[in-house]
Design an enzyme around this catalytic site. Structure first.
Site, PDB file in Angstrom:
ATOM      1  N   SER A 147      32.540  34.228  38.760  1.00 30.80           N
ATOM      2  CA  SER A 147      33.599  34.282  39.772  1.00 30.80           C
ATOM      3  C   SER A 147      33.002  33.980  41.138  1.00 30.80           C
ATOM      4  O   SER A 147      31.815  34.241  41.378  1.00 30.80           O
ATOM      5  CB  SER A 147      34.247  35.673  39.798  1.00 30.80           C
ATOM      6  OG  SER A 147      35.110  35.823  40.916  1.00 30.80           O
ATOM      7  N   TYR A 160      33.121  44.682  40.635  1.00 36.01           N
ATOM      8  CA  TYR A 160      33.398  43.379  40.029  1.00 36.01           C
ATOM      9  C   TYR A 160      32.438  42.313  40.542  1.00 36.01           C
ATOM     10  O   TYR A 160      31.849  41.552  39.754  1.00 36.01           O
ATOM     11  CB  TYR A 160      34.839  42.983  40.336  1.00 36.01           C
ATOM     12  CG  TYR A 160      35.251  41.638  39.799  1.00 36.01           C
ATOM     13  CD1 TYR A 160      35.474  41.452  38.446  1.00 36.01           C
ATOM     14  CD2 TYR A 160      35.438  40.551  40.655  1.00 36.01           C
ATOM     15  CE1 TYR A 160      35.866  40.218  37.946  1.00 36.01           C
ATOM     16  CE2 TYR A 160      35.835  39.321  40.172  1.00 36.01           C
ATOM     17  CZ  TYR A 160      36.046  39.157  38.814  1.00 36.01           C
ATOM     18  OH  TYR A 160      36.430  37.932  38.333  1.00 36.01           O
ATOM     19  N   LYS A 164      29.711  40.131  38.365  1.00 35.32           N
ATOM     20  CA  LYS A 164      29.796  38.674  38.247  1.00 35.32           C
ATOM     21  C   LYS A 164      28.563  37.995  38.835  1.00 35.32           C
ATOM     22  O   LYS A 164      28.134  36.943  38.348  1.00 35.32           O
ATOM     23  CB  LYS A 164      31.070  38.169  38.920  1.00 35.32           C
ATOM     24  CG  LYS A 164      32.341  38.522  38.161  1.00 35.32           C
ATOM     25  CD  LYS A 164      32.333  37.977  36.742  1.00 35.32           C
ATOM     26  CE  LYS A 164      33.689  38.145  36.060  1.00 35.32           C
ATOM     27  NZ  LYS A 164      33.680  37.633  34.664  1.00 35.32           N
TER      28      LYS A 164
END
Length: 263
Positions: A147, A160, A164
């Site tokens: 991401s 998150y 990633k």
């Protein structure tokens, strides 16, 4: 012919999170390029709908409904693909995600869970798949879906974004360990119009600022990611390994600003 280099004729792919969104788009693109596909996700009805499209494209589909948040479950998909199709050539580690939260509300367990879901599942499937790739096909390709939040910093994405970022670096490390017969690359999508952004897509007041903050002045479509995945999986991408393709409309800073107040 140059377009022939983008074919995946008679290849076999496993795609996690293949019931909708990016996973479904990648699965259909692979089928259109000539591959048979095992798709896995939690919801049988979504998988069945995607499998029907794969078969309509003239390729075979196999579905596995399972909770892929657990690495030991994800690892089983490699053997299931060989059982269904007789070999395995491509793995797309697409399953992942973590809900945004403020840093001070993010526990160490939240960090560990994000790492397990986004990195642990990818590692488990890769480790299970590579020996089967070597045995049945002589090599293969692994594609990890990272991401832009693994590269850019935005409020609310500590768990998150960290996971990633780890997945992107895992890609580089795995590529070196597995060369020359298995290539490992990643795709870092920007803001893509999947169900995760359905609220944004339906609200011009939310969508317009995100589009304006994106140099290409639009949000991405799942097919943008699917096209990149076909490139990485196909002979066209045969001289790439350990790389992350940033398919994000040219972002150099986040285009999503969560309403998290200053301290």
């Amino acid at each position: 012919m140059i377009l022939d280099m983008f074919r995946l004729d008679d290849k076999v792919a496993v795609i996690t999170g293949g019931g909708r969104g990016l996973g479904a788009a990648i699965a259909l693109a692979f089928a259109q390029a000539g591959a048979d596909v095992l798709i896995a996700s939690r919801t049988s009805s979504e998988l069945d709908a995607v499998a029907e499209q794969i078969r309509a494209a003239g390729r075979r589909a196999h579905t596995v409904a399972a909770d892929l948040a657990h690495p030991e479950v994800t690892a089983q998909l490699a053997g299931q693909a060989v059982g269904a199709f007789g070999k395995l050539d491509i793995v797309v580690n697409n399953v992942g995600g973590t809900m945004p939260n403020t840093l001070l509300s993010t526990s160490t367990k939240d960090l560990a869970d994000a790492f397990a879901f986004n990195v642990g599942t990818a590692h488990a499937l890769t480790v299970a798949a590579v020996p089967l790739m070597l045995e049945h096909s002589g090599g293969g390709s692994v594609i990890n879906i990272s991401s832009t939040m693994g590269r850019l910093a935005a409020r609310g994405f500590a768990a998150y974004g960290t996971a990633k970022a780890a997945l992107a670096h895992y890609t580089r490390l795995a590529a070196l360990d597995l060369c020359p017969r298995v290539r490992v690359n990643a795709i870092a999508p920007g803001s893509i119009l999947t169900s995760a952004l359905e609220v944004v897509a339906a609200n011009d007041e939310l969508r317009a600022p995100m589009e304006q903050a994106t140099p290409l002045r639009r949000l991405g479509d799942p097919v943008d990611i699917a096209a990149a995945a076909v490139y990485l999986a196909s002979p066209a991408g045969s001289f790439l390994t350990g790389k992350t393709l940033e398919v994000d409309g040219g972002l150099t800073f986040p285009n999503l600003d969560l309403p998290i107040p200053d301290l």
